[in-house]
Design an enzyme around this catalytic site. Structure first.
Site, PDB file in Angstrom:
ATOM      1  N   ASP A   1       0.756  -1.498   0.106  1.00 14.35           N
ATOM      2  CA  ASP A   1       0.062   0.134  -0.065  1.00 14.35           C
ATOM      3  C   ASP A   1       0.766   1.355   0.046  1.00 14.35           C
ATOM      4  O   ASP A   1       1.971   1.277   0.733  1.00 14.35           O
ATOM      5  CB  ASP A   1      -0.812  -0.188   1.236  1.00 14.35           C
ATOM      6  N   ILE A   2       0.488   2.306  -0.694  1.00 16.67           N
ATOM      7  CA  ILE A   2       1.260   3.487  -0.957  1.00 16.67           C
ATOM      8  C   ILE A   2       1.272   4.267   0.531  1.00 16.67           C
ATOM      9  O   ILE A   2       2.163   5.212   0.471  1.00 16.67           O
ATOM     10  CB  ILE A   2       0.843   4.350  -2.036  1.00 16.67           C
TER      11      ILE A   2
ATOM     12  N   ASN B   1     -12.975  -3.401   2.715  1.00 17.40           N
ATOM     13  CA  ASN B   1     -13.791  -2.424   3.084  1.00 17.40           C
ATOM     14  C   ASN B   1     -14.880  -2.437   1.693  1.00 17.40           C
ATOM     15  O   ASN B   1     -14.399  -2.717   0.517  1.00 17.40           O
ATOM     16  CB  ASN B   1     -13.212  -1.029   2.991  1.00 17.40           C
TER      17      ASN B   1
ATOM     18  N   VAL C   1     -11.023   2.680  -3.236  1.00 20.46           N
ATOM     19  CA  VAL C   1     -10.676   2.363  -4.699  1.00 20.46           C
ATOM     20  C   VAL C   1     -11.691   1.141  -4.928  1.00 20.46           C
ATOM     21  O   VAL C   1     -11.614   0.143  -4.218  1.00 20.46           O
ATOM     22  CB  VAL C   1      -9.263   1.802  -4.818  1.00 20.46           C
TER      23      VAL C   1
ATOM     24  N   HIS D   1     -10.446  -5.664  -3.175  1.00 20.22           N
ATOM     25  CA  HIS D   1      -8.959  -5.883  -2.701  1.00 20.22           C
ATOM     26  C   HIS D   1      -8.947  -6.068  -1.308  1.00 20.22           C
ATOM     27  O   HIS D   1      -9.847  -5.551  -0.445  1.00 20.22           O
ATOM     28  CB  HIS D   1      -8.063  -4.515  -2.846  1.00 20.22           C
TER      29      HIS D   1
ATOM     30  N   HIS E   1      -7.071  -6.215   1.937  1.00 20.34           N
ATOM     31  CA  HIS E   1      -5.788  -5.553   2.876  1.00 20.34           C
ATOM     32  C   HIS E   1      -5.167  -6.586   3.701  1.00 20.34           C
ATOM     33  O   HIS E   1      -5.908  -7.398   4.449  1.00 20.34           O
ATOM     34  CB  HIS E   1      -6.354  -4.337   3.920  1.00 20.34           C
TER      35      HIS E   1
HETATM   36  P1  5GP Z   1      -9.792   1.472   0.371  1.00 18.46           P
HETATM   37  O1  5GP Z   1      -9.791   2.519   1.239  1.00 18.46           O
HETATM   38  O2  5GP Z   1     -10.491   1.185  -0.842  1.00 18.46           O
HETATM   39  O3  5GP Z   1     -10.095  -0.083   1.183  1.00 18.46           O
HETATM   40  O4  5GP Z   1      -8.061   1.092   0.094  1.00 18.46           O
HETATM   41  C1  5GP Z   1      -7.654   1.366  -1.031  1.00 18.46           C
HETATM   42  C2  5GP Z   1      -6.128   1.542  -0.589  1.00 18.46           C
HETATM   43  O5  5GP Z   1      -5.179   1.695  -1.636  1.00 18.46           O
HETATM   44  C3  5GP Z   1      -5.703   2.717   0.531  1.00 18.46           C
HETATM   45  O6  5GP Z   1      -5.087   1.927   1.513  1.00 18.46           O
HETATM   46  C4  5GP Z   1      -4.553   3.636  -0.239  1.00 18.46           C
HETATM   47  O7  5GP Z   1      -3.511   3.737   0.270  1.00 18.46           O
HETATM   48  C5  5GP Z   1      -4.326   2.606  -1.512  1.00 18.46           C
HETATM   49  N1  5GP Z   1      -3.778   3.388  -2.468  1.00 18.46           N
HETATM   50  C6  5GP Z   1      -4.463   4.400  -3.282  1.00 18.46           C
HETATM   51  N2  5GP Z   1      -3.642   4.518  -4.331  1.00 18.46           N
HETATM   52  C7  5GP Z   1      -2.518   3.817  -4.495  1.00 18.46           C
HETATM   53  C8  5GP Z   1      -1.440   3.816  -5.343  1.00 18.46           C
HETATM   54  O8  5GP Z   1      -1.400   4.416  -6.315  1.00 18.46           O
HETATM   55  N3  5GP Z   1      -0.690   2.620  -5.164  1.00 18.46           N
HETATM   56  C9  5GP Z   1      -0.894   1.769  -4.039  1.00 18.46           C
HETATM   57  N4  5GP Z   1       0.184   0.956  -3.749  1.00 18.46           N
HETATM   58  N5  5GP Z   1      -1.702   1.909  -3.193  1.00 18.46           N
HETATM   59  C10 5GP Z   1      -2.685   3.167  -3.344  1.00 18.46           C
END
Ligand code: 5GP
Ligand code: ZN
Length: 114
Positions: free
Chosen positions: A30-31, A87, A96, A100, A102
């Site tokens: 994760d970024i 989520n 996103v 996915h 985590h």
């Molecule tokens: P969500 O909030 O949808 O459950 O998780 C999305 C995850 O994607 C977040 O933890 C966010 O930090 C990660 N994320 C968003 N953009 C990028 C990216 O460009 N690269 C990577 N590696 N992770 C990302």
């Protein structure tokens, strides 16, 4: 999905820090990590949310967890413990819209989650 961030990673247009991949999934760091290990496991197929899962995706969902197991083993988390989170939609904090899982570990986790 041409405008989907994780589809672009699966297609190789954007190359994340990959920790595991196979024919069904891609797993990358994760970024914005929320723990010492924070890896996202994504299916190679575009599925927006848990709500969009169909019975035909049952094996694929299992593959996400088998990949999470392998990520945890490689990261040295299998015995000490780790958390998996998926989520769904706004109130859960999904940002996103490509399914996915985590994988979080390397520090004690609290319950209930925030
Ligand atoms: P969500 O909030 O949808 O459950 O998780 C999305 C995850 O994607 C977040 O933890 C966010 O930090 C990660 N994320 C968003 N953009 C990028 C990216 O460009 N690269 C990577 N590696 N992770 C990302
Ligand atoms: Zn996608």
């Amino acid at each position: 999905m041409t405008d989907c961030l994780f589809c672009k990673m699966v297609a190789g247009e954007i190359r994340p820090d990959v920790v595991y991949e196979d024919d069904a999934v891609l797993a990358f760091r994760d970024i914005n990590p929320q723990a010492p290990t924070h890896v996202l496991v994504v299916p190679r197929t575009h599925i927006a949310t848990i709500n969009d899962l169909e019975p035909s995706h049952a094996e694929l969902v299992g593959r996400l967890y088998l990949a999470a197991r392998e990520v945890a083993r490689r990261e040295g988390l299998a015995e000490r413990g780790y958390r998996t989170v998926m989520n769904c939609n706004a109130e859960a904090g999904q940002t996103v819209f490509h399914l996915h899982l985590h994988v979080l570990g390397g520090r004690p986790m609290k319950w209930p989650p925030g």
